[in-house]
Write an enzyme that holds these catalytic residues in place. Structure first.
Site, PDB file in Angstrom:
ATOM      1  CG  HIS A  91      -3.461   9.630   0.280  1.00 57.57           C
ATOM      2  ND1 HIS A  91      -4.461   9.823  -0.662  1.00 57.57           N
ATOM      3  CD2 HIS A  91      -4.073   9.699   1.480  1.00 57.57           C
ATOM      4  CE1 HIS A  91      -5.616  10.012  -0.039  1.00 57.57           C
ATOM      5  NE2 HIS A  91      -5.413   9.939   1.261  1.00 57.57           N
TER       6      HIS A  91
ATOM      7  CG  HIS B  21      -5.578   1.575   4.935  1.00 55.09           C
ATOM      8  ND1 HIS B  21      -5.822   2.144   6.176  1.00 55.09           N
ATOM      9  CD2 HIS B  21      -6.560   2.031   4.109  1.00 55.09           C
ATOM     10  CE1 HIS B  21      -6.916   2.895   6.096  1.00 55.09           C
ATOM     11  NE2 HIS B  21      -7.375   2.849   4.854  1.00 55.09           N
TER      12      HIS B  21
END
Length: 183
Positions: free
Chosen positions: A41, A123
């Site tokens: 995630h 990220h």
């Protein structure tokens, strides 16, 4: 008082999981702890341990986020802090994530969570580096270089999730406590 470990994130769509698994398979020869593709995630804010009683107030605060849904591109492989001393392997995320992150920070300001020490970089962590012996470093850097421009795909970001993380010996278990829709 029961404390729970929490964070706010954007989940990646299921159709990206196979591609993530393929990338991780190229990293398997190295001493890394891979993140389960279903758990990958984009963390917008790590809240840490907090009293369970605050869940509804935080959920409500997240509902006040003022950020329009946006298109994002998930691409590129990199490491933190630097290739010669890698600790985290990540896939990049391009889109309106900085505004979304700032909105999350702003909506949660009154709770006085710690500010991120490092600047925010969107990220998805796919692996944590345990140890890369000198003998393997060249191969590791070559694979990072080969994958630096990898394309995972496009996604539509229209919600953030407030999640609970339970740490187990087999890895973390995530549970969504609240979903806040954008726009």
């Amino acid at each position: 008082m029961c404390l729970i470990r929490t964070f706010v994130a954007v989940d990646l769509p299921d159709e990206m999981r196979e591609k993530i698994k393929d990338i991780q398979s190229k990293l398997e020869p190295f001493d890394l702890r891979l993140v389960g593709p279903e758990l990958v995630h984009i963390t917008l804010k790590f809240l840490g341990d907090m009293p369970e009683e605050k869940v509804s107030a935080i959920s409500e605060a997240l509902d006040s986020i003022e950020c329009e849904p946006f298109e994002a591109n998930i691409a590129g492989l990199g490491v933190f802090p630097k290739p010669s001393y890698a600790k985290v392997v990540w896939i990049g995320a391009e889109g309106n994530f900085v505004k979304l992150h700032d909105e999350v920070e702003s909506s949660l300001k009154s709770f006085r969570f710690k500010k991120d020490r490092r600047g925010f970089t969107a990220h998805s962590t796919i692996a944590r580096v345990k140890n890369i012996p000198k003998a393997d470093k060249e191969d590791f850097l070559r694979i990072l270089d080969e994958l630096k421009d990898v394309e995972i795909g496009k996604m539509y970001v229209d919600r953030v999730k407030f999640k609970k993380s339970t740490l187990t010996p087999e890895g973390p278990i995530y549970e969504t406590l609240h979903e806040a829709k954008l726009g």
